[in-house]
Write a protein that holds these residues in place. Structure first.
Motif, PDB file in Angstrom:
ATOM      1  N   THR A  84      -2.355  -7.157  13.398  1.00 50.26           N
ATOM      2  CA  THR A  84      -2.656  -8.289  14.271  1.00 50.26           C
ATOM      3  C   THR A  84      -4.105  -8.213  14.727  1.00 50.26           C
ATOM      4  O   THR A  84      -4.530  -7.208  15.288  1.00 50.26           O
ATOM      5  CB  THR A  84      -1.715  -8.297  15.489  1.00 50.26           C
ATOM      6  N   ALA A  85      -4.822  -9.292  14.461  1.00 46.35           N
ATOM      7  CA  ALA A  85      -6.213  -9.405  14.890  1.00 46.35           C
ATOM      8  C   ALA A  85      -6.288 -10.468  15.980  1.00 46.35           C
ATOM      9  O   ALA A  85      -5.683 -11.531  15.851  1.00 46.35           O
ATOM     10  CB  ALA A  85      -7.108  -9.792  13.716  1.00 46.35           C
ATOM     11  N   THR A  86      -7.022 -10.164  17.025  1.00 49.67           N
ATOM     12  CA  THR A  86      -7.324 -11.156  18.049  1.00 49.67           C
ATOM     13  C   THR A  86      -8.819 -11.417  17.971  1.00 49.67           C
ATOM     14  O   THR A  86      -9.625 -10.519  18.194  1.00 49.67           O
ATOM     15  CB  THR A  86      -6.914 -10.670  19.444  1.00 49.67           C
ATOM     16  N   VAL A  87      -9.148 -12.648  17.597  1.00 47.28           N
ATOM     17  CA  VAL A  87     -10.533 -13.052  17.370  1.00 47.28           C
ATOM     18  C   VAL A  87     -10.749 -14.395  18.050  1.00 47.28           C
ATOM     19  O   VAL A  87      -9.972 -15.326  17.857  1.00 47.28           O
ATOM     20  CB  VAL A  87     -10.817 -13.214  15.854  1.00 47.28           C
ATOM     21  N   ASN A  88     -11.810 -14.503  18.831  1.00 49.06           N
ATOM     22  CA  ASN A  88     -12.130 -15.764  19.503  1.00 49.06           C
ATOM     23  C   ASN A  88     -10.923 -16.333  20.253  1.00 49.06           C
ATOM     24  O   ASN A  88     -10.615 -17.514  20.161  1.00 49.06           O
ATOM     25  CB  ASN A  88     -12.640 -16.800  18.503  1.00 49.06           C
ATOM     26  N   ASN A  89     -10.186 -15.475  20.948  1.00 49.09           N
ATOM     27  CA  ASN A  89      -8.997 -15.854  21.722  1.00 49.09           C
ATOM     28  C   ASN A  89      -7.866 -16.401  20.854  1.00 49.09           C
ATOM     29  O   ASN A  89      -6.981 -17.094  21.356  1.00 49.09           O
ATOM     30  CB  ASN A  89      -9.358 -16.855  22.824  1.00 49.09           C
ATOM     31  N   ARG A  90      -7.885 -16.135  19.565  1.00 50.52           N
ATOM     32  CA  ARG A  90      -6.789 -16.522  18.667  1.00 50.52           C
ATOM     33  C   ARG A  90      -6.187 -15.242  18.095  1.00 50.52           C
ATOM     34  O   ARG A  90      -6.906 -14.307  17.758  1.00 50.52           O
ATOM     35  CB  ARG A  90      -7.289 -17.390  17.523  1.00 50.52           C
ATOM     36  N   THR A  91      -4.868 -15.235  17.965  1.00 50.96           N
ATOM     37  CA  THR A  91      -4.180 -14.087  17.404  1.00 50.96           C
ATOM     38  C   THR A  91      -3.639 -14.454  16.032  1.00 50.96           C
ATOM     39  O   THR A  91      -2.976 -15.484  15.879  1.00 50.96           O
ATOM     40  CB  THR A  91      -3.037 -13.641  18.336  1.00 50.96           C
ATOM     41  N   ILE A  92      -3.952 -13.605  15.053  1.00 46.40           N
ATOM     42  CA  ILE A  92      -3.527 -13.821  13.676  1.00 46.40           C
ATOM     43  C   ILE A  92      -2.825 -12.548  13.212  1.00 46.40           C
ATOM     44  O   ILE A  92      -3.348 -11.450  13.413  1.00 46.40           O
ATOM     45  CB  ILE A  92      -4.735 -14.087  12.759  1.00 46.40           C
ATOM     46  N   SER A  93      -1.654 -12.678  12.601  1.00 49.06           N
ATOM     47  CA  SER A  93      -0.917 -11.516  12.101  1.00 49.06           C
ATOM     48  C   SER A  93      -0.645 -11.650  10.619  1.00 49.06           C
ATOM     49  O   SER A  93      -0.429 -12.755  10.120  1.00 49.06           O
ATOM     50  CB  SER A  93       0.416 -11.360  12.836  1.00 49.06           C
ATOM     51  N   ARG A  94      -0.647 -10.505   9.950  1.00 46.50           N
ATOM     52  CA  ARG A  94      -0.290 -10.432   8.538  1.00 46.50           C
ATOM     53  C   ARG A  94       0.665  -9.268   8.353  1.00 46.50           C
ATOM     54  O   ARG A  94       0.530  -8.227   8.985  1.00 46.50           O
ATOM     55  CB  ARG A  94      -1.523 -10.200   7.653  1.00 46.50           C
ATOM     56  N   LYS A  95       1.613  -9.465   7.449  1.00 38.38           N
ATOM     57  CA  LYS A  95       2.592  -8.426   7.138  1.00 38.38           C
ATOM     58  C   LYS A  95       2.041  -7.534   6.035  1.00 38.38           C
ATOM     59  O   LYS A  95       1.415  -8.015   5.092  1.00 38.38           O
ATOM     60  CB  LYS A  95       3.891  -9.078   6.674  1.00 38.38           C
ATOM     61  N   VAL A  96       2.267  -6.239   6.156  1.00 38.23           N
ATOM     62  CA  VAL A  96       1.896  -5.291   5.108  1.00 38.23           C
ATOM     63  C   VAL A  96       3.079  -4.337   4.894  1.00 38.23           C
ATOM     64  O   VAL A  96       3.794  -4.000   5.835  1.00 38.23           O
ATOM     65  CB  VAL A  96       0.608  -4.511   5.467  1.00 38.23           C
ATOM     66  N   ILE A  97       3.279  -3.971   3.649  1.00 38.06           N
ATOM     67  CA  ILE A  97       4.351  -3.036   3.301  1.00 38.06           C
ATOM     68  C   ILE A  97       3.715  -1.704   2.934  1.00 38.06           C
ATOM     69  O   ILE A  97       2.833  -1.645   2.080  1.00 38.06           O
ATOM     70  CB  ILE A  97       5.195  -3.572   2.131  1.00 38.06           C
ATOM     71  N   VAL A  98       4.171  -0.646   3.599  1.00 31.61           N
ATOM     72  CA  VAL A  98       3.737   0.712   3.288  1.00 31.61           C
ATOM     73  C   VAL A  98       4.906   1.375   2.569  1.00 31.61           C
ATOM     74  O   VAL A  98       6.032   1.360   3.054  1.00 31.61           O
ATOM     75  CB  VAL A  98       3.365   1.502   4.559  1.00 31.61           C
ATOM     76  N   GLN A  99       4.611   1.926   1.400  1.00 33.34           N
ATOM     77  CA  GLN A  99       5.682   2.487   0.585  1.00 33.34           C
ATOM     78  C   GLN A  99       5.325   3.908   0.167  1.00 33.34           C
ATOM     79  O   GLN A  99       4.221   4.157  -0.326  1.00 33.34           O
ATOM     80  CB  GLN A  99       5.881   1.607  -0.648  1.00 33.34           C
ATOM     81  N   ASN A 100       6.252   4.799   0.371  1.00 37.52           N
ATOM     82  CA  ASN A 100       6.113   6.176  -0.068  1.00 37.52           C
ATOM     83  C   ASN A 100       6.087   6.191  -1.590  1.00 37.52           C
ATOM     84  O   ASN A 100       6.819   5.451  -2.235  1.00 37.52           O
ATOM     85  CB  ASN A 100       7.306   6.977   0.477  1.00 37.52           C
ATOM     86  N   LYS A 101       5.262   7.029  -2.195  1.00 35.33           N
ATOM     87  CA  LYS A 101       5.155   7.069  -3.659  1.00 35.33           C
ATOM     88  C   LYS A 101       6.481   7.436  -4.315  1.00 35.33           C
ATOM     89  O   LYS A 101       6.799   6.949  -5.396  1.00 35.33           O
ATOM     90  CB  LYS A 101       4.047   8.016  -4.087  1.00 35.33           C
ATOM     91  N   VAL A 136       0.859  -1.179   0.000  1.00 33.56           N
ATOM     92  CA  VAL A 136       0.000   0.000   0.000  1.00 33.56           C
ATOM     93  C   VAL A 136       0.893   1.227   0.000  1.00 33.56           C
ATOM     94  O   VAL A 136       1.955   1.232   0.614  1.00 33.56           O
ATOM     95  CB  VAL A 136      -0.965  -0.012   1.202  1.00 33.56           C
ATOM     96  N   HIS A 137       0.500   2.243  -0.752  1.00 35.49           N
ATOM     97  CA  HIS A 137       1.282   3.471  -0.813  1.00 35.49           C
ATOM     98  C   HIS A 137       0.849   4.400   0.305  1.00 35.49           C
ATOM     99  O   HIS A 137      -0.344   4.487   0.613  1.00 35.49           O
ATOM    100  CB  HIS A 137       1.102   4.148  -2.161  1.00 35.49           C
ATOM    101  N   SER A 138       1.811   5.074   0.902  1.00 34.73           N
ATOM    102  CA  SER A 138       1.533   5.983   2.011  1.00 34.73           C
ATOM    103  C   SER A 138       0.468   6.987   1.581  1.00 34.73           C
ATOM    104  O   SER A 138       0.540   7.571   0.514  1.00 34.73           O
ATOM    105  CB  SER A 138       2.814   6.705   2.410  1.00 34.73           C
ATOM    106  N   GLY A 139      -0.554   7.140   2.411  1.00 34.08           N
ATOM    107  CA  GLY A 139      -1.653   8.048   2.108  1.00 34.08           C
ATOM    108  C   GLY A 139      -2.862   7.334   1.527  1.00 34.08           C
ATOM    109  O   GLY A 139      -3.955   7.879   1.508  1.00 34.08           O
ATOM    110  N   GLU A 140      -2.689   6.106   1.046  1.00 36.95           N
ATOM    111  CA  GLU A 140      -3.812   5.336   0.522  1.00 36.95           C
ATOM    112  C   GLU A 140      -4.465   4.542   1.647  1.00 36.95           C
ATOM    113  O   GLU A 140      -3.926   4.424   2.737  1.00 36.95           O
ATOM    114  CB  GLU A 140      -3.345   4.382  -0.582  1.00 36.95           C
ATOM    115  N   GLN A 141      -5.614   3.985   1.364  1.00 33.40           N
ATOM    116  CA  GLN A 141      -6.327   3.210   2.378  1.00 33.40           C
ATOM    117  C   GLN A 141      -5.985   1.731   2.278  1.00 33.40           C
ATOM    118  O   GLN A 141      -5.912   1.168   1.193  1.00 33.40           O
ATOM    119  CB  GLN A 141      -7.830   3.385   2.209  1.00 33.40           C
TER     120      GLN A 141
END
Length: 108
Positions: free
Chosen positions: A77-94, A16-21
């Motif tokens: 990181t989401a904690t749902v139903n006592n389980r923790t799940i993580s995903r990596k995301v890269i934020v990049q300046n345009k 995702v580029h910095s400033g985007e959703q």
């Protein structure tokens, strides 16, 4: 290992580029107790997305404005139903994106 009771956790786009959703979707058998955090590579929480969570018939969703994040690698990181799940995301300046595309462009 994914168990049948584990929720599905998706981020898009990633990179995702910095400033985007950044959109986060969590589906499956989810409870009313859910937390969503953004942390940097040092494990420091840089953003709490709990207030932006919206419940639907399909699960939960949230939108994260990345304008407050510097270029780099983050973990959602989401904690749902006592389980923790993580995903990596890269934020990049345009600007970084443009420089990389020039640096790795095929020679003419």
């Amino acid at each position: 290992v994914t168990r049948p009771t584990d929720p599905e956790f998706h981020l898009f786009p990633n990179i995702v580029h910095s400033g985007e959703q950044l959109r986060v979707a969590i589906s499956g058998n989810t409870s009313s107790s859910i937390t969503l955090r953004v942390s940097n590579l040092l494990g420091q929480e840089v953003l709490n997305m709990d207030e932006g969570l919206e419940k639907s018939a399909f699960g939960w969703s949230a939108v994260c404005a990345t304008s407050a994040l510097s270029s780099g690698v983050y973990f959602i990181t989401a904690t749902v139903n006592n389980r923790t799940i993580s995903r990596k995301v890269i934020v990049q300046n345009k600007l970084v994106q443009r420089l990389l595309s020039i640096a790795f462009a095929a020679p003419k």
